[in-house]
Design an enzyme around this catalytic site. Structure first.
Site, PDB file in Angstrom:
ATOM      1  N   GLY A  96      35.699  12.874  47.897  1.00 56.01           N
ATOM      2  CA  GLY A  96      34.724  11.945  48.452  1.00 56.01           C
ATOM      3  C   GLY A  96      33.802  11.358  47.398  1.00 56.01           C
ATOM      4  N   HIS A 135      36.490  10.196  51.811  1.00 57.12           N
ATOM      5  CA  HIS A 135      35.474   9.334  52.402  1.00 57.12           C
ATOM      6  C   HIS A 135      34.519   8.757  51.358  1.00 57.12           C
ATOM      7  CE1 HIS A 135      32.244  12.361  52.010  1.00 57.12           C
ATOM      8  NE2 HIS A 135      33.166  13.246  52.343  1.00 57.12           N
ATOM      9  N   ASP A 136      34.126   7.515  51.599  1.00 53.37           N
ATOM     10  CA  ASP A 136      33.117   6.809  50.809  1.00 53.37           C
ATOM     11  C   ASP A 136      33.533   6.563  49.359  1.00 53.37           C
ATOM     12  OD1 ASP A 136      30.807   6.708  52.845  1.00 53.37           O
ATOM     13  OD2 ASP A 136      31.357   8.828  52.831  1.00 53.37           O
TER      14      ASP A 136
END
Length: 261
Positions: free
Chosen positions: A138, A120-121
């Site tokens: 992440g 994520h991100d």
């Protein structure tokens, strides 16, 4: 639009009329798929995915899936935004965002080999290659024209500088500076990515200057801040500016040298 009869396209998904969707694939409501994209068999495009043009999504790929984060809740999901002309080979997995408003962002012309993953991100630029099972935790940032070899694991919040190469089965605990070659269980810099630089058209003069900059920064005995100033004074160039800015902006610190340049 060519949709295989076994595919599921949920109401609310937006697909360009030229998109091809293969057998047993699922495109969830909210997903946006751009012109010329090809989604092959058994892929799943989750609802937070926004995909540009002419991407190829191979068998078993999952894009925009739930982040592997114990604190995740559906209302926290942020988009996965993908550019153009990417290839996602078999069983690639890329998570949607959770912590930043812009979510996970993938640029254009990237090649993701089988089982590679971005958490994520993450922010991934253009013209990067991730070999089989290369893994970004992440919040990892990858600039452009990098090569991450097989079974590379990049720690969360690390950055990979432009034109860098990470050798296979390496663990990356800190930032990888631009133009370098790194290797090791706990990766260290072992030189410049000379093959990649030559292929990208860097001249001998440019390569020698980059090498001199790194020698000054890491082996001159100057304090880091002093060495960065001296590097820009002695070797002014776009490449030097890139290196200096990358190191100055590092939050985790950069990898050390495993041997002399």
């Amino acid at each position: 639009m060519r949709i295989h009869p076994t595919a599921i396209i949920e109401d609310g998904a937006r697909l360009h009329e030229s998109v091809i969707v293969g057998p047993y694939s699922i495109v969830e409501s909210g997903a946006v798929i751009g012109e010329g994209c090809r989604i092959e068999s058994c892929a799943r495009i989750y609802g937070m995915t926004r995909m540009g043009a002419h991407n190829r999504v191979c068998h078993g790929v999952t894009l925009g899936s739930e982040p592997q984060d114990l604190g995740f809740r559906p209302e926290l999901a942020r988009p996965l935004t993908i550019g153009d002309h990417n290839q996602f080979k078999e069983n690639v997995n890329i998570s949607c965002g959770i912590k930043s408003d812009d979510g996970t962002r993938i640029g254009s012309h990237n090649y993701w080999m089988a089982f590679s993953h971005a958490g994520h991100d993450c922010i991934v630029g253009d013209h990067n290659i991730l070999a089989n099972t290369a893994t970004l935790a992440g919040h990892v940032e990858v600039e452009h024209r990098t090569f991450l070899s097989g079974q590379v694991a990049v720690h969360q919040f690390c950055r990979i500088g432009a034109y860098a190469m990470v050798a296979g089965v390496s663990g990356v605990p800190q930032d990888v500076p631009p133009y370098t070659l790194v290797d090791g269980h706990r990766a260290r810099i072992i030189g410049l990515n000379l093959v990649g630089l030559r292929r990208a058209g860097f001249t001998q003069e440019q390569r020698s200057r980059i090498k001199s900059v790194y020698r000054l920064i890491f082996t001159s005995g100057l304090r880091l801040a002093e060495a960065l100033v001296e590097a820009e004074r002695t070797y002014p160039s776009p490449e030097t500016g890139h290196i200096v800015h990358f190191i100055e902006s590092s939050r985790r610190g950069v990898l050390s040298f495993g041997r002399d340049l």
